[in-house]
Write an enzyme that holds these catalytic residues in place. Structure first.
Site: not given
Ligand code: NAD
Ligand code: UD1
Length: 336
Positions: A124, A148, A152
């Protein structure tokens, strides 16, 4: 020859399964469904007309993980499974460290004993902490600000050590910026439980009438309109980046680190306006205090991924808004 997708029922994993199936990969999903629904997997099959081999299993259950490898001819792993809520990670650090790190250790140990050494890991942009400058390149200093983010960073280091000890490993560390949007079918998408933490799911829930208004967390940042700037990337573009990374590491061993972002920053108010333009829906909002831990501006330098993977994000903010909205409108209660 199959690809194991851990966390394949989740938001990003499910979109990546679609891309894999479209490219004729065999797909095996391992997910404990702690933050996802089996309906996502059904819909993946409906959208693609192909089947997914699904194991409802926990990565912490070593025997279950071993069984998945014994019963399938797995050649590579896309490792999405993990917990991802920043606030919850501050309250329950041991739960986060155990799930994300121990889960990854068990996965890698099993891979090693089965001779599978090809791994793409979901990292991330949070590993950059408060960036010194934007756009952020892969060489920028790292320093996560919460448990969190530290899971990573720690997993990245574990995977580098693994390659250091055994140079046969082929590892890609993909640092995602802000994934939003949904498959253009509107049938799979992001389905947060409870109050959404992230911006786009909150906007779509206001738009569909589930919430009154968006709270904009601060308008006094050092940005053109004072609201936070992020690099929003369509989840389908992100999914394609995984296939490119898989091709890259199939061709060469090593540990490769790539930013997956668009390279463009949009403020919170830019997104509210883009949503109105794309969908015709005005999202009421109120400016409130800054959210603790938030940074002003974060967007990628994605040039390394373009140069080495031949990948770049193609979809526009308008696409992201339209697709997120289609998913929310057709599924006002997510997969329920
Ligand atoms: P998500 O929660 O939708 O998907 C993660 C999946 O992993 C879920 O289906 C959950 O049930 C499963 N899971 C969690 N722990 C598990 C375990 N111990 N065994 C088996 N399954 C397990 O999240 P996502 O948004 O799809 O994110 C996927 C990956 O990308 C995560 O590692 C997250 O940290 C990373 N990531 C997400 C974002 C984002 O904004 N969504 C940003 C940066 C990184
Ligand atoms: C969040 C996570 C970050 C993760 C990233 C992508 C936190 C503190 N950080 O960050 O670890 O990697 O998502 O999944 O949760 N905002 C509003 N109102 C809302 C929601 C968000 O104003 O209800 C603003 C936030 O202040 C930010 C922007 O929207 O400026 C994006 O927010 P968000 O979607 O939560 O992503 P990140 O802040 O990048």
């Amino acid at each position: 020859m199959a690809i194991l997708v851990t966390g394949g029922a989740g938001y990003i994993g499910s979109h990546t399964c679609i891309q894999l199936l479209k490219e004729n990969y065999e797909v095996v999903v391992l997910d404990n469904l702690s933050n996802s629904s089996p309906k996502a997997l059904q819909r993946i099959e409906e959208i693609t007309g192909k089947t997914v081999m699904f194991y409802q299993a926990d990565l912490l259950d070593r025997q279950a993980v071993e069984r998945v490898f014994e019963e399938n001819n797995i050649t590579g792993v896309l490792h999405f499974a993990g917990l991802k809520a920043v606030g919850e990670s501050v309250e329950k650090p041991l739960y986060y460290y155990h799930n994300n790190i121990t889960g990854t250790l068990i996965l890698c140990e099993t891979m090693r004993s089965c001779g599978v050494k090809t791994l793409v890991f979901s990292s991330s942009a949070t590993v950059y902490g408060t960036p010194e400058r934007v756009p952020i390149s892969e060489e920028a200093p790292t320093g996560a600000a919460n448990p969190y983010g530290r899971t990573k960073l720690m997993i990245e280091e574990i995977l580098r050590d693994l390659h250091q000890a055994d140079s046969d490993w082929r590892i890609a560390l993909l640092r995602y910026f802000n994934p939003i949007g949904a498959d253009e079918s509107g049938r799979i998408g992001e389905d947060p439980t409870g109050l959404p933490n992230n911006l786009m799911p909150f906007i779509t829930q206001v738009a569909v009438g589930k919430r009154d208004k968006l709270m904009v967390f601060g308008d006094d940042y050092d940005t053109p309109d004072g609201t936070g700037i992020r690099d929003y990337i369509h989840v389908t573009d992100l999914a394609e980046g995984h296939l490119k990374a898989l091709e890259k590491i199939a061709a060469e061993t090593g540990v490769k680190t790539y930013n997956l972002g668009t390279g463009f920053g949009y403020s919170v108010l830019d997104i509210v306006h883009a949503f109105l333009e794309a969908t015709g829906v005005q999202v009421p909002y109120e400016i409130t205090d800054r959210r603790p831990g938030d940074i002003a501006s974060c967007y990628a330098d994605p040039s390394l991924a373009e140069k080495e993977l031949g990948w770049r994000a193609k979809k526009t903010i308008r696409d992201m808004c339209c697709d997120a909205w289609r998913w929310q409108q057709h599924n006002p209660n997510g997969y329920q």
